[in-house]
Design a protein around this motif. Structure first.
Motif, PDB file in Angstrom:
ATOM      1  N   UNK A 272       9.880   6.672   5.126  1.00 34.95           N
ATOM      2  CA  UNK A 272      10.133   5.836   3.949  1.00 34.95           C
ATOM      3  C   UNK A 272      11.073   4.692   4.305  1.00 34.95           C
ATOM      4  N   UNK A 273      12.070   4.971   5.141  1.00 38.11           N
ATOM      5  CA  UNK A 273      13.022   3.913   5.509  1.00 38.11           C
ATOM      6  C   UNK A 273      12.361   2.842   6.373  1.00 38.11           C
ATOM      7  N   UNK A 274      11.526   3.285   7.280  1.00 35.66           N
ATOM      8  CA  UNK A 274      10.837   2.347   8.162  1.00 35.66           C
ATOM      9  C   UNK A 274       9.610   1.801   7.448  1.00 35.66           C
ATOM     10  N   UNK A 275       9.674   0.602   7.014  1.00 32.64           N
ATOM     11  CA  UNK A 275       8.572  -0.016   6.259  1.00 32.64           C
ATOM     12  C   UNK A 275       7.536  -0.669   7.155  1.00 32.64           C
ATOM     13  N   UNK A 276       7.658  -0.493   8.472  1.00 27.02           N
ATOM     14  CA  UNK A 276       6.683  -1.085   9.391  1.00 27.02           C
ATOM     15  C   UNK A 276       5.517  -0.137   9.568  1.00 27.02           C
ATOM     16  N   UNK A 277       4.378  -0.652   9.846  1.00 24.36           N
ATOM     17  CA  UNK A 277       3.216   0.165  10.123  1.00 24.36           C
ATOM     18  C   UNK A 277       2.505   0.590   8.853  1.00 24.36           C
ATOM     19  N   UNK A 278       1.692   1.640   8.981  1.00 29.32           N
ATOM     20  CA  UNK A 278       0.883   2.122   7.847  1.00 29.32           C
ATOM     21  C   UNK A 278       1.746   2.752   6.767  1.00 29.32           C
ATOM     22  N   UNK A 279       2.845   3.404   7.162  1.00 27.95           N
ATOM     23  CA  UNK A 279       3.713   4.018   6.163  1.00 27.95           C
ATOM     24  C   UNK A 279       4.320   2.971   5.247  1.00 27.95           C
ATOM     25  N   UNK A 280       4.754   1.849   5.796  1.00 22.87           N
ATOM     26  CA  UNK A 280       5.309   0.798   4.963  1.00 22.87           C
ATOM     27  C   UNK A 280       4.269   0.179   4.056  1.00 22.87           C
ATOM     28  N   UNK A 281       3.052   0.079   4.559  1.00 23.88           N
ATOM     29  CA  UNK A 281       1.982  -0.484   3.725  1.00 23.88           C
ATOM     30  C   UNK A 281       1.693   0.422   2.530  1.00 23.88           C
ATOM     31  N   UNK A 282       1.619   1.744   2.741  1.00 15.89           N
ATOM     32  CA  UNK A 282       1.345   2.691   1.649  1.00 15.89           C
ATOM     33  C   UNK A 282       2.483   2.680   0.634  1.00 15.89           C
ATOM     34  N   UNK A 283       3.717   2.642   1.113  1.00 18.58           N
ATOM     35  CA  UNK A 283       4.858   2.637   0.203  1.00 18.58           C
ATOM     36  C   UNK A 283       4.898   1.358  -0.624  1.00 18.58           C
ATOM     37  N   UNK A 284       4.576   0.220   0.008  1.00 17.03           N
ATOM     38  CA  UNK A 284       4.553  -1.044  -0.730  1.00 17.03           C
ATOM     39  C   UNK A 284       3.471  -1.033  -1.801  1.00 17.03           C
ATOM     40  N   UNK A 285       2.327  -0.453  -1.495  1.00 16.09           N
ATOM     41  CA  UNK A 285       1.261  -0.362  -2.507  1.00 16.09           C
ATOM     42  C   UNK A 285       1.670   0.520  -3.680  1.00 16.09           C
ATOM     43  N   UNK A 286       2.351   1.609  -3.414  1.00 12.78           N
ATOM     44  CA  UNK A 286       2.805   2.485  -4.498  1.00 12.78           C
ATOM     45  C   UNK A 286       3.819   1.783  -5.394  1.00 12.78           C
ATOM     46  N   UNK A 287       4.701   1.014  -4.785  1.00 13.62           N
ATOM     47  CA  UNK A 287       5.695   0.303  -5.580  1.00 13.62           C
ATOM     48  C   UNK A 287       5.045  -0.792  -6.426  1.00 13.62           C
ATOM     49  N   UNK A 288       4.103  -1.516  -5.852  1.00 16.59           N
ATOM     50  CA  UNK A 288       3.390  -2.550  -6.599  1.00 16.59           C
ATOM     51  C   UNK A 288       2.592  -1.953  -7.753  1.00 16.59           C
ATOM     52  N   UNK A 289       2.028  -0.782  -7.531  1.00 18.13           N
ATOM     53  CA  UNK A 289       1.271  -0.119  -8.600  1.00 18.13           C
ATOM     54  C   UNK A 289       2.186   0.269  -9.748  1.00 18.13           C
ATOM     55  N   UNK A 290       3.365   0.782  -9.450  1.00 23.39           N
ATOM     56  CA  UNK A 290       4.312   1.150 -10.502  1.00 23.39           C
ATOM     57  C   UNK A 290       4.781  -0.073 -11.278  1.00 23.39           C
ATOM     58  N   UNK A 291       5.015  -1.192 -10.550  1.00 27.29           N
ATOM     59  CA  UNK A 291       5.442  -2.415 -11.229  1.00 27.29           C
ATOM     60  C   UNK A 291       4.332  -2.930 -12.151  1.00 27.29           C
ATOM     61  N   UNK A 292       3.109  -2.871 -11.678  1.00 29.42           N
ATOM     62  CA  UNK A 292       1.994  -3.333 -12.504  1.00 29.42           C
ATOM     63  C   UNK A 292       1.807  -2.445 -13.729  1.00 29.42           C
ATOM     64  N   UNK A 293       2.001  -1.149 -13.582  1.00 26.46           N
ATOM     65  CA  UNK A 293       1.885  -0.247 -14.724  1.00 26.46           C
ATOM     66  C   UNK A 293       2.965  -0.523 -15.763  1.00 26.46           C
ATOM     67  N   UNK A 294       4.180  -0.837 -15.317  1.00 26.70           N
ATOM     68  CA  UNK A 294       5.242  -1.157 -16.263  1.00 26.70           C
ATOM     69  C   UNK A 294       4.980  -2.471 -16.984  1.00 26.70           C
ATOM     70  N   UNK A 295       4.410  -3.448 -16.272  1.00 24.88           N
ATOM     71  CA  UNK A 295       4.138  -4.731 -16.891  1.00 24.88           C
ATOM     72  C   UNK A 295       2.956  -4.661 -17.865  1.00 24.88           C
ATOM     73  N   UNK A 296       1.928  -3.936 -17.500  1.00 27.27           N
ATOM     74  CA  UNK A 296       0.750  -3.826 -18.367  1.00 27.27           C
ATOM     75  C   UNK A 296       0.911  -2.791 -19.468  1.00 27.27           C
ATOM     76  N   UNK A 297       1.841  -1.887 -19.299  1.00 26.54           N
ATOM     77  CA  UNK A 297       2.059  -0.870 -20.322  1.00 26.54           C
ATOM     78  C   UNK A 297       1.081   0.273 -20.291  1.00 26.54           C
ATOM     79  N   UNK A 298       0.461   0.524 -19.147  1.00 26.38           N
ATOM     80  CA  UNK A 298      -0.480   1.633 -19.038  1.00 26.38           C
ATOM     81  C   UNK A 298      -0.739   1.994 -17.595  1.00 26.38           C
ATOM     82  N   UNK A 299      -1.454   3.074 -17.412  1.00 27.66           N
ATOM     83  CA  UNK A 299      -1.781   3.529 -16.082  1.00 27.66           C
ATOM     84  C   UNK A 299      -2.874   2.666 -15.464  1.00 27.66           C
ATOM     85  N   UNK A 300      -2.789   2.492 -14.148  1.00 27.76           N
ATOM     86  CA  UNK A 300      -3.795   1.714 -13.413  1.00 27.76           C
ATOM     87  C   UNK A 300      -4.489   2.665 -12.431  1.00 27.76           C
TER      88      UNK A 300
END
Length: 300
Positions: A272-300
């Protein structure tokens, strides 16, 4: 006194020895009294001294159940049984005068005297029973009032000083309730506050229900409703018999343990700390999904 002729003729040798032995008194081998020969379960096994006269009165045993006495003064007419009108109607005087002549004159006079005695006894008994009933009702009413007064005095008596000092601390509402100063009817401000709290609670329930419905709608696209979708899900998870799902990097291992031991907590935290590589890509996608859910007001 000389012996009888019959006994004198019988020789001592010819007499029965058993009879002679039976005439001798036998001595018991035990020296205990006859009282101690009783079994232990006997109430007389232990000798208890008893007084010559009983010191307590014996309670008379009444067999059966006494019936409930009926109310003889139950009013079934417009006249009370203890009134003069009722007694006069119940004990009417005879209309036939006394017969002083004839063979049956003495018997008729005797019957009339007995009827007069019965009338007087009926009047006297009704009056006595009525007085007894009034006295019993008075005693019962006085006893009931005394018990009620004692109960009210016990309920309304002030708290003792030792009880007040040793009582645990109670809240202000309970103290007001015990003192009788608790306000039962809410004021206008309290009613407005309660209404606002109720509206806010209902609004929160409505939003939670709407969010759950939207989440169900978004996740319904992945539900399995047909046999074809079930077969596709099984093949995706386990593969086919010709091409089963592998667990290694080469996709040929049949067990997840062929890759080695699973990741430790420290290893997952380092990923989780190392955002390089595939692990960082997956973590960034999860964070973007949570931000989008908060902005849209629903699950994506």
């Amino acid at each position: 006194m000389p012996p009888s002729a019959g006994r004198a003729l019988i020789s001592p040798s010819s007499s029965c020895q058993i009879c002679a032995l039976s005439s001798i008194s036998r001595r018991s081998f035990s020296t205990s009294q006859s009282l101690f020969s009783l079994p232990p379960e006997s109430p007389k096994y232990i000798e208890v001294p008893r007084p010559l006269q009983s010191s307590y009165p014996l309670k008379h045993r009444v067999k059966g159940v006494l019936p409930v006495p009926r109310d003889i003064f139950h009013i079934r007419s417009d006249k009370e049984k203890a009134s003069k009108e009722f007694l006069k109607a119940a004990t009417k005087e005879p209309s036939i005068t006394t017969v002083r002549h004839g063979p049956d004159a003495e018997r008729i006079q005797w019957k009339q005297r007995m009827a007069g005695v019965r009338r007087r006894s009926l009047r006297q008994s009704v009056m006595e029973l009525h007085k007894r009933k009034q006295e019993a009702d008075r005693i019962r009413t006085a006893h009931s009032r005394r018990r009620q007064q004692e109960h009210e005095n016990l309920v309304n008596r002030p708290e003792r000083e030792d009880e007040r000092l040793t009582n645990p601390s109670v809240s202000k509402s309970i103290r007001e309730f015990l003192a009788g100063s608790l306000q039962t009817a809410p004021t206008t401000e309290q009613f407005r506050e309660k209404r606002l709290r109720h509206e806010a609670r209902e609004q929160a329930k409505e939003e939670k229900r709407r969010d759950a419905l939207h989440t169900l709608y978004m996740q319904a696209k992945d539900f399995i409703v047909t046999e074809e979708q079930l077969d596709q899900a099984v093949e995706k998870a386990f593969g086919t018999e010709e091409n089963p799902v592998g667990w290694t990097h080469s996709k040929r291992g049949l067990s997840p343990w062929e890759e080695g031991i699973p990741d430790t907590v420290q290893g997952m935290l380092s990923k989780i700390r190392n955002t390089t590589g595939s692990a960082g890509y997956i973590l960034a996608n999860q964070r973007l999904k949570k931000i989008a859910e908060e902005l849209t007001g629903g699950k994506i």
